[in-house]
Scaffold this motif. Sequence first.
Motif, PDB file in Angstrom:
ATOM      1  N   HIS A  95       0.832  -1.202   0.000  1.00 20.88           N
ATOM      2  CA  HIS A  95       0.000   0.000   0.000  1.00 20.88           C
ATOM      3  C   HIS A  95       0.867   1.253   0.000  1.00 20.88           C
ATOM      4  N   ASP A  96       0.369   2.287  -0.657  1.00 19.78           N
ATOM      5  CA  ASP A  96       1.116   3.550  -0.764  1.00 19.78           C
ATOM      6  C   ASP A  96       1.572   4.081   0.585  1.00 19.78           C
ATOM      7  N   SER A  97       0.733   3.932   1.607  1.00 16.72           N
ATOM      8  CA  SER A  97       1.053   4.488   2.922  1.00 16.72           C
ATOM      9  C   SER A  97       2.238   3.793   3.581  1.00 16.72           C
ATOM     10  N   LEU A  98       2.545   2.580   3.128  1.00 19.98           N
ATOM     11  CA  LEU A  98       3.660   1.811   3.707  1.00 19.98           C
ATOM     12  C   LEU A  98       4.862   1.730   2.783  1.00 19.98           C
ATOM     13  N   LEU A  99       4.703   2.195   1.553  1.00 22.07           N
ATOM     14  CA  LEU A  99       5.707   1.919   0.527  1.00 22.07           C
ATOM     15  C   LEU A  99       7.071   2.503   0.852  1.00 22.07           C
ATOM     16  N   THR A 100       7.138   3.794   1.197  1.00 28.60           N
ATOM     17  CA  THR A 100       8.433   4.415   1.476  1.00 28.60           C
ATOM     18  C   THR A 100       9.129   3.722   2.640  1.00 28.60           C
TER      19      THR A 100
END
Length: 358
Positions: free
Chosen positions: A160-165
């Motif tokens: 998910h985008d919120s966890l990607l970085t």
Amino acid sequence: MQQLEAFYESTPKAVGFVERKIAIPSHTLNLYGPPRSGKSWCVLDYLASIPKRKRLYIDLRDLRVDRLALAEELQRFIDAKGIETVVVDHYDGTFPMPSCRQCILVTEAPFVENPMIPLLELRPLDFEEYLAFERHPIHLEHSFSLYLRTGSLPQMAGVHDSLLTMRLHDTVRSIFPSPIQQAAFRALARFLGKPVSVHQLYTGLKRSHRISKDRLYGMLKEWEQRGILRWLEKFEQPKAARRLLLYDFAMPASLYFEKSLMGQLYSIAAGRLLQLGREVVYTEGIDLYDPVEKGALLLSPFANQQSAAAKISGLIGELDRLDVRSVTILTVANAFGFTFDTIRVTAIPFYEWIMAED
């Protein structure tokens, strides 16, 4: 032989394995490829097709492994149990390759100490493989946008985008455990897809970190052997700065707040041509040039027919000198074609080009 009994009785399962483009044959080989490219999952899926009593999987990065005892006991254990297929994951050459019907050594760099062992390379996900990992594909353009964000490492597909970085940074820390390695990789990330010399990297890095030129050269050489980085030479100028390619394009992008779309696109395009066996280089005005096929590839995400014609006009001298017969322009969404003098120019969206048959 307690550790070998434990490995023998419990082989990990490749849960949720998605088929890759390579297939593991039934003979001894060295499966190699850069970190986190999916090698372990491939061999575990292969082992699932072999009867339990005929196989043995050993992971040398398992913290419970006693390597001295393993080296001493392994061959006797294989012979006593009648094991036919042995996989040694993260093999490092610290003990001899075991003797059995099929031995698979899993490494990052090719195991060149024994040139008789066939090599099988596994690179990270190309776009076509990535699509197989996507749960709910909508459209190629949307999928390619996700691919740009998540990168080519299998473990990142679907994050998910919120966890990607956070996950990408965890991966950087895992692959490059020391602060100086992380700093060097971050310095490399700035030049993704761009010409850069090692001296230029060293000059920039030594301003903020204590590192010798020899250490940096050695580090980069090791990363090249492990498939983490590759270099693209300038045509007929072997001493010129080489363009830098990194095996994943999302990790570098995650290390800076400003994004480098061109660097990511260049890395993907060059990677695909190299995967197809092309001997590509770059020139002063051409992003990727194939001197055998006499083809040129230009990255121009927002090109239209008018701007493309102006660009080709400015390059006509170089295109004539190199005897270029066709030019492909990669765009974000536009498609068009025209002929300039005798050169056929075709513009195609990146996501369509990368899926096209060679």
